[in-house]
Design a protein around this motif. Structure first.
Motif, PDB file in Angstrom:
ATOM      1  N   ALA A  63       0.794  -1.233   0.000  1.00 29.57           N
ATOM      2  CA  ALA A  63       0.000   0.000   0.000  1.00 29.57           C
ATOM      3  C   ALA A  63       0.827   1.285   0.000  1.00 29.57           C
ATOM      4  O   ALA A  63       0.513   2.205  -0.755  1.00 29.57           O
ATOM      5  N   VAL A  95      -5.782  -0.883  -1.417  1.00 29.56           N
ATOM      6  CA  VAL A  95      -6.575  -0.808  -0.185  1.00 29.56           C
ATOM      7  C   VAL A  95      -7.926  -1.493  -0.380  1.00 29.56           C
ATOM      8  O   VAL A  95      -8.372  -2.276   0.473  1.00 29.56           O
ATOM      9  N   TYR A 128      -4.546   0.848   7.992  1.00 27.97           N
ATOM     10  CA  TYR A 128      -4.479   1.902   6.982  1.00 27.97           C
ATOM     11  C   TYR A 128      -4.560   3.286   7.598  1.00 27.97           C
ATOM     12  O   TYR A 128      -3.960   4.231   7.073  1.00 27.97           O
TER      13      TYR A 128
END
Length: 148
Positions: A63, A95, A128
């Motif tokens: 990511a 993601v 994230y």
């Protein structure tokens, strides 16, 4: 106690900017470990007992790469928004894939259970936010850890 002998932040001689960076890094490390805890719970709890959800770790590694590469290109080329837009597109795809993998594994045959998928998605959200927090906290600092 004032003067040159003054100490702050648990007795260490740190300037305020460094102390803020250390606190941010500690907070990000705690958040990252919390996200990995959710992921490991999805795998190791006795009612789930399936290690397939660990494949989302590959997405955690992939990511930040497009944005990091594009940021380097932006620094070399000056202002290049098309490179950044492409990096954001690839990052969004990675993601979304990491959120989609547990859903597909839970839906297409009972590879994992829905409770494990929920734990993996909770871990994804925490990880994230942690990755985004790292880029927000240390982006643009000349003495930060973004210049490996």
């Amino acid at each position: 106690m004032a003067g040159p002998q003054a100490r702050n932040w648990n007795g260490l001689n740190l300037n305020p900017i460094m102390a803020g960076s250390v606190k941010a890094l500690i907070l990000l490390a705690f958040a990252g470990s919390l996200g990995l805890m959710f992921l490991l719970l999805a795998c190791a709890l006795p009612q789930y007992n399936n290690w397939w959800p660990l494949f989302v770790i590959v997405f955690y590694i992939l990511a930040p790469l497009p944005y990091s590469i594009a940021r380097r290109q932006r620094d070399d080329l000056g202002s290049s928004s098309s490179v950044m837009e492409l990096a954001i597109f690839f990052t969004a795809g990675i993601v979304i894939s990491s959120f989609g993998l547990p859903i597909v594994l839970a839906h297409a045959g009972p590879v994992i259970q829905w409770g494990a998928a929920a734990l993996v998605m909770t871990g994804n959200l925490v990880m994230y936010v942690t990755i985004a927090g790292f880029f927000l906290a240390f982006d643009g600092d000349a003495d930060s850890w973004n210049y490996f």
